[in-house]
Design an enzyme around this catalytic site. Structure first.
Site, PDB file in Angstrom:
ATOM      1  N   ASP A  40      54.630  43.193  38.744  1.00  0.00           N
ATOM      2  CA  ASP A  40      54.388  44.631  38.602  1.00  0.00           C
ATOM      3  C   ASP A  40      55.060  45.393  39.739  1.00  0.00           C
ATOM      4  O   ASP A  40      55.058  46.629  39.760  1.00  0.00           O
ATOM      5  CB  ASP A  40      52.901  44.943  38.507  1.00  0.00           C
ATOM      6  CG  ASP A  40      52.111  44.577  39.749  1.00  0.00           C
ATOM      7  OD1 ASP A  40      52.703  43.993  40.693  1.00  0.00           O
ATOM      8  OD2 ASP A  40      50.884  44.850  39.783  1.00  0.00           O
ATOM      9  N   SER A  41      55.688  44.658  40.663  1.00  0.00           N
ATOM     10  CA  SER A  41      56.568  45.284  41.659  1.00  0.00           C
ATOM     11  C   SER A  41      57.727  46.007  40.997  1.00  0.00           C
ATOM     12  O   SER A  41      58.441  46.775  41.662  1.00  0.00           O
ATOM     13  CB  SER A  41      57.103  44.223  42.627  1.00  0.00           C
ATOM     14  OG  SER A  41      57.663  43.124  41.933  1.00  0.00           O
ATOM     15  N   ASP A  79      53.109  39.204  35.580  1.00  0.00           N
ATOM     16  CA  ASP A  79      52.027  39.866  36.297  1.00  0.00           C
ATOM     17  C   ASP A  79      51.119  40.598  35.316  1.00  0.00           C
ATOM     18  O   ASP A  79      51.591  41.225  34.362  1.00  0.00           O
ATOM     19  CB  ASP A  79      52.602  40.884  37.279  1.00  0.00           C
ATOM     20  CG  ASP A  79      52.246  40.577  38.718  1.00  0.00           C
ATOM     21  OD1 ASP A  79      51.265  39.853  38.950  1.00  0.00           O
ATOM     22  OD2 ASP A  79      52.959  41.057  39.604  1.00  0.00           O
ATOM     23  N   LYS A 109      49.997  35.949  36.321  1.00  0.00           N
ATOM     24  CA  LYS A 109      49.510  36.072  37.692  1.00  0.00           C
ATOM     25  C   LYS A 109      48.505  37.207  37.759  1.00  0.00           C
ATOM     26  O   LYS A 109      48.726  38.274  37.179  1.00  0.00           O
ATOM     27  CB  LYS A 109      50.652  36.343  38.671  1.00  0.00           C
ATOM     28  CG  LYS A 109      50.166  36.416  40.131  1.00  0.00           C
ATOM     29  CD  LYS A 109      51.315  36.588  41.106  1.00  0.00           C
ATOM     30  CE  LYS A 109      51.864  37.993  41.123  1.00  0.00           C
ATOM     31  NZ  LYS A 109      50.859  38.986  41.599  1.00  0.00           N
ATOM     32  N   GLU A 111      46.060  39.486  40.457  1.00  0.00           N
ATOM     33  CA  GLU A 111      45.606  39.842  41.792  1.00  0.00           C
ATOM     34  C   GLU A 111      44.109  39.553  41.850  1.00  0.00           C
ATOM     35  O   GLU A 111      43.322  40.156  41.125  1.00  0.00           O
ATOM     36  CB  GLU A 111      45.922  41.293  42.103  1.00  0.00           C
ATOM     37  CG  GLU A 111      47.415  41.551  42.244  1.00  0.00           C
ATOM     38  CD  GLU A 111      47.747  42.871  42.900  1.00  0.00           C
ATOM     39  OE1 GLU A 111      46.801  43.557  43.367  1.00  0.00           O
ATOM     40  OE2 GLU A 111      48.929  43.233  42.951  1.00  0.00           O
ATOM     41  N   GLU A 178      49.826  36.704  50.175  1.00  0.00           N
ATOM     42  CA  GLU A 178      50.707  37.791  50.587  1.00  0.00           C
ATOM     43  C   GLU A 178      50.231  38.446  51.870  1.00  0.00           C
ATOM     44  O   GLU A 178      49.067  38.841  51.995  1.00  0.00           O
ATOM     45  CB  GLU A 178      50.820  38.848  49.482  1.00  0.00           C
ATOM     46  CG  GLU A 178      51.732  40.009  49.861  1.00  0.00           C
ATOM     47  CD  GLU A 178      52.043  40.944  48.701  1.00  0.00           C
ATOM     48  OE1 GLU A 178      52.766  41.933  48.949  1.00  0.00           O
ATOM     49  OE2 GLU A 178      51.592  40.693  47.572  1.00  0.00           O
TER      50      GLU A 178
END
Length: 268
Positions: A40-41, A79, A109, A111, A178
């Site tokens: 999502d970057s 993501d 993935k 968070e 991270e």
């Protein structure tokens, strides 16, 4: 082809890079990178947003499908964007499943936090491989107060270690760490049976991940824990300026770039 199980058997450090389109994914795959993350970057790196928060599920799904079409060997991880999970477990699982079923991702993935342990368990139970993500979680930027290093005091470090273990027990196949202290990342890596992949977390993780823009030098800025291995922005700027000069100077298109159809001579 790289598999989630194969990552555990690797003797070499795991390599992971982001990609948001087919041409970039093809290059990353050809270079032999183990994992392509459709992060999502993309919000900051490709879509012009100020953060990852505006990125939609549809944007991730579309770009994941493009990356998957261009990838042969690397593991494609998608993501889960903000609000595509965590609000309702059934919807979270359904969205993750769609990324595998409709966008051809190999895994998702998430968070992670205390709220994602049971969600991870449910997803893995029905066949959705989950990569967990602890430390700095950019979707929580408003709560964290910025993109600051995490796990810097004893209580915060112990919470990360505990959450890492809980996600392993729930079935996560790998963990992204991270922007945490290197010694914390090393301790987590030592404690877990699954591979850790660091970004701004030192060299003791089982692998490393960076945003593709930072690696190739596409942006004007990159975070202090990243390294630019190329100058793609400079190369692009040179090429575009050379194109403009060729057009305005009448050098392009030249005769070899054009075709004349003899049968059309009578049109004039």
């Amino acid at each position: 082809m790289t598999t989630t199980r194969g990552l555990r058997d690797s003797d070499e450090p795991i390599t992971m890079l982001t990609a948001y389109d087919a041409p970039t994914a093809a290059v990353v795959d050809e270079a032999g990178i183990d994992i392509v993350l459709v992060g999502d970057s993309m919000g900051n790196a490709a879509l012009g947003y100020d953060s990852t928060l505006p990125v939609t599920f549809e944007e991730v799904a579309s770009r994941t499908a493009a990356v998957a079409r261009a990838t042969e060997d690397a593991l494609v991880v998608a993501d889960m964007p903000f609000l595509s999970f965590g609000v309702d477990e059934a919807e979270s699982v359904r969205n993750a499943g769609r990324l595998l079923k409709e966008a051809d991702a190999d895994a998702v993935k998430i968070e992670s936090g205390p709220h994602t342990v049971e969600m991870t368990r449910r997803m893995t139970d029905i066949g959705i491989p989950v990569m967990a993500h602890l430390g700095l979680t950019p979707q929580h930027v408003n709560r964290l107060g910025g993109y600051t290093r995490q796990g810097t005091d004893q209580a915060a470090a112990e919470e990360i270690i505990d959450l890492a273990g809980e996600h392993v027990e729930a079935g996560a196949f790998a963990l992204v760490l991270e922007h945490v202290p290197a010694n914390l990342a090393g301790a987590v890596t030592e404690a877990l049976e699954i591979p850790t992949i660091g970004i701004g977390a030192g060299s003791d993780c089982d692998g490393q991940v960076l945003v593709i823009n930072d690696v190739v030098g596409l942006g004007e800025w990159s975070p202090p824990f990243a390294r630019q291995f190329g100058d793609v922005r400079g190369e692009m700027l040179d090429a575009v300026e050379a194109y403009k000069e060729a057009v305005t100077g009448g050098e392009f298109p030249a005769e070899e770039h054009s075709h004349v159809e003899e049968d059309l001579d009578d049109l004039y």
